[in-house]
Design a protein around this motif. Structure first.
Motif, PDB file in Angstrom:
ATOM      1  N   ASN A   4       0.817  -1.218   0.000  1.00  0.00           N
ATOM      2  CA  ASN A   4       0.000   0.000   0.000  1.00  0.00           C
ATOM      3  C   ASN A   4       0.849   1.265   0.000  1.00  0.00           C
ATOM      4  OD1 ASN A   4      -2.431  -1.254  -0.342  1.00  0.00           O
ATOM      5  ND2 ASN A   4      -2.993  -1.211   1.810  1.00  0.00           N
ATOM      6  N   GLN A   5       2.060   1.211   0.519  1.00  0.00           N
ATOM      7  CA  GLN A   5       2.968   2.354   0.414  1.00  0.00           C
ATOM      8  C   GLN A   5       3.375   2.566  -1.047  1.00  0.00           C
ATOM      9  OE1 GLN A   5       5.787   0.892   3.320  1.00  0.00           O
ATOM     10  NE2 GLN A   5       5.310   2.595   4.703  1.00  0.00           N
ATOM     11  N   VAL A   6       3.607   1.477  -1.750  1.00  0.00           N
ATOM     12  CA  VAL A   6       3.918   1.555  -3.186  1.00  0.00           C
ATOM     13  C   VAL A   6       2.719   2.122  -3.940  1.00  0.00           C
ATOM     14  CG1 VAL A   6       4.432   0.184  -5.250  1.00  0.00           C
ATOM     15  CG2 VAL A   6       5.601  -0.316  -3.086  1.00  0.00           C
ATOM     16  N   ARG A   7       1.548   1.632  -3.589  1.00  0.00           N
ATOM     17  CA  ARG A   7       0.327   2.132  -4.228  1.00  0.00           C
ATOM     18  C   ARG A   7       0.162   3.630  -3.998  1.00  0.00           C
ATOM     19  NH1 ARG A   7      -3.759  -2.787  -2.429  1.00  0.00           N
ATOM     20  NH2 ARG A   7      -3.193  -4.187  -4.135  1.00  0.00           N
ATOM     21  N   ILE A   8       0.356   4.076  -2.771  1.00  0.00           N
ATOM     22  CA  ILE A   8       0.211   5.493  -2.444  1.00  0.00           C
ATOM     23  C   ILE A   8       1.167   6.335  -3.282  1.00  0.00           C
ATOM     24  CG2 ILE A   8       0.627   7.213  -0.618  1.00  0.00           C
ATOM     25  CD1 ILE A   8      -0.708   5.186   1.328  1.00  0.00           C
ATOM     26  N   ALA A   9       2.385   5.872  -3.462  1.00  0.00           N
ATOM     27  CA  ALA A   9       3.355   6.599  -4.289  1.00  0.00           C
ATOM     28  C   ALA A   9       2.842   6.724  -5.726  1.00  0.00           C
ATOM     29  CB  ALA A   9       4.712   5.901  -4.253  1.00  0.00           C
ATOM     30  N   SER A  30      -6.571   0.676   5.420  1.00  0.00           N
ATOM     31  CA  SER A  30      -6.929  -0.719   5.154  1.00  0.00           C
ATOM     32  C   SER A  30      -7.029  -1.543   6.430  1.00  0.00           C
ATOM     33  CB  SER A  30      -5.916  -1.345   4.198  1.00  0.00           C
ATOM     34  OG  SER A  30      -5.889  -0.639   2.980  1.00  0.00           O
ATOM     35  N   HIS A  31      -6.163  -1.253   7.385  1.00  0.00           N
ATOM     36  CA  HIS A  31      -6.169  -2.018   8.633  1.00  0.00           C
ATOM     37  C   HIS A  31      -7.485  -1.873   9.394  1.00  0.00           C
ATOM     38  CE1 HIS A  31      -4.930   2.026   9.764  1.00  0.00           C
ATOM     39  NE2 HIS A  31      -5.348   1.757  10.980  1.00  0.00           N
ATOM     40  N   LEU A  32      -8.210  -0.798   9.156  1.00  0.00           N
ATOM     41  CA  LEU A  32      -9.490  -0.582   9.818  1.00  0.00           C
ATOM     42  C   LEU A  32     -10.592  -1.451   9.214  1.00  0.00           C
ATOM     43  CD1 LEU A  32      -9.411   3.331  10.045  1.00  0.00           C
ATOM     44  CD2 LEU A  32      -8.835   1.673  11.835  1.00  0.00           C
ATOM     45  N   HIS A  33     -10.307  -2.063   8.074  1.00  0.00           N
ATOM     46  CA  HIS A  33     -11.318  -2.824   7.357  1.00  0.00           C
ATOM     47  C   HIS A  33     -10.930  -4.290   7.208  1.00  0.00           C
ATOM     48  CE1 HIS A  33     -13.327   0.935   6.368  1.00  0.00           C
ATOM     49  NE2 HIS A  33     -12.108   1.422   6.229  1.00  0.00           N
ATOM     50  N   ALA A  37     -15.554  -7.788   3.530  1.00  0.00           N
ATOM     51  CA  ALA A  37     -15.652  -8.570   2.289  1.00  0.00           C
ATOM     52  C   ALA A  37     -14.858  -7.939   1.151  1.00  0.00           C
ATOM     53  CB  ALA A  37     -17.118  -8.722   1.893  1.00  0.00           C
ATOM     54  N   GLY A  38     -14.882  -6.621   1.042  1.00  0.00           N
ATOM     55  CA  GLY A  38     -14.150  -5.948  -0.022  1.00  0.00           C
ATOM     56  C   GLY A  38     -12.654  -6.060   0.120  1.00  0.00           C
ATOM     57  N   ALA A  39     -12.180  -6.206   1.360  1.00  0.00           N
ATOM     58  CA  ALA A  39     -10.744  -6.316   1.602  1.00  0.00           C
ATOM     59  C   ALA A  39     -10.179  -7.600   0.999  1.00  0.00           C
ATOM     60  CB  ALA A  39     -10.454  -6.252   3.094  1.00  0.00           C
ATOM     61  N   ALA A  40     -11.021  -8.607   0.824  1.00  0.00           N
ATOM     62  CA  ALA A  40     -10.574  -9.884   0.264  1.00  0.00           C
ATOM     63  C   ALA A  40     -10.114  -9.740  -1.180  1.00  0.00           C
ATOM     64  CB  ALA A  40     -11.692 -10.913   0.364  1.00  0.00           C
ATOM     65  N   SER A  41     -10.569  -8.705  -1.876  1.00  0.00           N
ATOM     66  CA  SER A  41     -10.185  -8.516  -3.278  1.00  0.00           C
ATOM     67  C   SER A  41      -8.744  -8.054  -3.424  1.00  0.00           C
ATOM     68  CB  SER A  41     -11.112  -7.493  -3.935  1.00  0.00           C
ATOM     69  OG  SER A  41     -10.852  -6.198  -3.416  1.00  0.00           O
ATOM     70  N   GLY A  42      -8.148  -7.580  -2.340  1.00  0.00           N
ATOM     71  CA  GLY A  42      -6.770  -7.106  -2.392  1.00  0.00           C
ATOM     72  C   GLY A  42      -6.647  -5.607  -2.528  1.00  0.00           C
ATOM     73  N   GLY A  43      -7.740  -4.935  -2.834  1.00  0.00           N
ATOM     74  CA  GLY A  43      -7.724  -3.486  -2.926  1.00  0.00           C
ATOM     75  C   GLY A  43      -7.715  -2.867  -1.544  1.00  0.00           C
ATOM     76  N   GLY A  44      -7.071  -1.712  -1.419  1.00  0.00           N
ATOM     77  CA  GLY A  44      -6.959  -1.060  -0.127  1.00  0.00           C
ATOM     78  C   GLY A  44      -8.024  -0.003   0.102  1.00  0.00           C
ATOM     79  N   HIS A  45      -8.100   0.426   1.349  1.00  0.00           N
ATOM     80  CA  HIS A  45      -8.980   1.514   1.766  1.00  0.00           C
ATOM     81  C   HIS A  45      -8.095   2.717   2.060  1.00  0.00           C
ATOM     82  CE1 HIS A  45     -12.771  -0.843   2.748  1.00  0.00           C
ATOM     83  NE2 HIS A  45     -11.909  -1.761   2.352  1.00  0.00           N
ATOM     84  N   PHE A  46      -8.375   3.839   1.411  1.00  0.00           N
ATOM     85  CA  PHE A  46      -7.516   5.011   1.548  1.00  0.00           C
ATOM     86  C   PHE A  46      -8.342   6.255   1.851  1.00  0.00           C
ATOM     87  CE2 PHE A  46      -5.507   1.987  -1.272  1.00  0.00           C
ATOM     88  CZ  PHE A  46      -4.250   1.847  -0.699  1.00  0.00           C
ATOM     89  N   HIS A  74      -6.431   2.752 -11.098  1.00  0.00           N
ATOM     90  CA  HIS A  74      -6.212   2.012  -9.848  1.00  0.00           C
ATOM     91  C   HIS A  74      -7.490   1.435  -9.253  1.00  0.00           C
ATOM     92  CE1 HIS A  74      -2.157   3.651  -9.848  1.00  0.00           C
ATOM     93  NE2 HIS A  74      -2.682   4.844 -10.045  1.00  0.00           N
ATOM     94  N   ILE A  75      -8.631   1.778  -9.853  1.00  0.00           N
ATOM     95  CA  ILE A  75      -9.922   1.356  -9.318  1.00  0.00           C
ATOM     96  C   ILE A  75     -10.470   0.238 -10.194  1.00  0.00           C
ATOM     97  CG2 ILE A  75     -12.286   2.132  -8.813  1.00  0.00           C
ATOM     98  CD1 ILE A  75     -11.080   5.002  -8.571  1.00  0.00           C
ATOM     99  N   PRO A  76     -10.887  -0.892  -9.681  1.00  0.00           N
ATOM    100  CA  PRO A  76     -11.016  -1.317  -8.300  1.00  0.00           C
ATOM    101  C   PRO A  76      -9.883  -2.210  -7.803  1.00  0.00           C
ATOM    102  CG  PRO A  76     -12.262  -2.819  -9.636  1.00  0.00           C
ATOM    103  CD  PRO A  76     -11.601  -1.812 -10.578  1.00  0.00           C
ATOM    104  N   THR A  77      -8.832  -2.395  -8.611  1.00  0.00           N
ATOM    105  CA  THR A  77      -7.799  -3.359  -8.211  1.00  0.00           C
ATOM    106  C   THR A  77      -6.980  -2.903  -7.012  1.00  0.00           C
ATOM    107  OG1 THR A  77      -6.360  -2.454  -9.927  1.00  0.00           O
ATOM    108  CG2 THR A  77      -7.586  -4.455 -10.475  1.00  0.00           C
ATOM    109  N   GLU A  78      -6.404  -1.700  -7.059  1.00  0.00           N
ATOM    110  CA  GLU A  78      -5.587  -1.222  -5.948  1.00  0.00           C
ATOM    111  C   GLU A  78      -6.399  -0.418  -4.931  1.00  0.00           C
ATOM    112  OE1 GLU A  78      -4.378  -0.330  -9.166  1.00  0.00           O
ATOM    113  OE2 GLU A  78      -2.939  -1.952  -9.356  1.00  0.00           O
ATOM    114  N   ILE A  79      -7.467   0.217  -5.393  1.00  0.00           N
ATOM    115  CA  ILE A  79      -8.328   1.002  -4.502  1.00  0.00           C
ATOM    116  C   ILE A  79      -9.682   0.326  -4.428  1.00  0.00           C
ATOM    117  CG2 ILE A  79      -9.511   3.200  -4.121  1.00  0.00           C
ATOM    118  CD1 ILE A  79      -7.275   4.567  -5.730  1.00  0.00           C
ATOM    119  N   HIS A  80     -10.011  -0.169  -3.249  1.00  0.00           N
ATOM    120  CA  HIS A  80     -11.347  -0.723  -3.034  1.00  0.00           C
ATOM    121  C   HIS A  80     -12.288   0.362  -2.512  1.00  0.00           C
ATOM    122  CE1 HIS A  80     -14.649  -3.236  -1.812  1.00  0.00           C
ATOM    123  NE2 HIS A  80     -14.571  -2.718  -0.601  1.00  0.00           N
ATOM    124  N   ALA A  81     -11.767   1.214  -1.632  1.00  0.00           N
ATOM    125  CA  ALA A  81     -12.571   2.294  -1.062  1.00  0.00           C
ATOM    126  C   ALA A  81     -11.704   3.540  -0.920  1.00  0.00           C
ATOM    127  CB  ALA A  81     -13.117   1.882   0.297  1.00  0.00           C
TER     128      ALA A  81
END
Length: 94
Positions: A4-9, A30-33, A37-46, A74-81
């Motif tokens: 997720n740090q790489v994603r943020i960059a 992401s840690h809050l989620h 169910a959406g976290a299972a896809s691998g996308g993060g919450h930002f 980046h949506i929906p693969t890296e960004i779920h929410a």
């Protein structure tokens, strides 16, 4: 560096291409989620806070659409929410 740090960059790079940014902060929530169910896809919450002159005169929906357009690849693969706080200069309460 975490995934997720790489994603943020990468998000920052795309946002800087789209906007003349005066302030940018992207927080990984992401840690809050964990277990969501959406976290299972691998996308993060930002959570995104951005201040840019391009938002001047735009309503909330238009601002969000502009951010989504900049981050579309980046949506929906890296960004779920994504929580967005998009402001024009002078609106920020930093």
């Amino acid at each position: 560096m975490s995934i997720n740090q790489v994603r943020i960059a990468l998000f920052e790079q795309d946002l800087k291409k789209a906007f003349a940014i005066e302030h940018l902060h992207i927080e990984d929530e992401s840690h809050l989620h964990a277990g969501h169910a959406g976290a299972a896809s691998g996308g993060g919450h930002f959570k995104l806070t951005i201040v840019a002159p391009e938002f001047k005169g735009l309503n909330l929906v238009a601002r969000h659409r502009a951010v989504y357009a900049a981050l579309n690849r980046h949506i929906p693969t890296e960004i779920h929410a994504l929580t967005i706080n998009a402001m024009a200069p002078g609106e920020a309460t930093t």
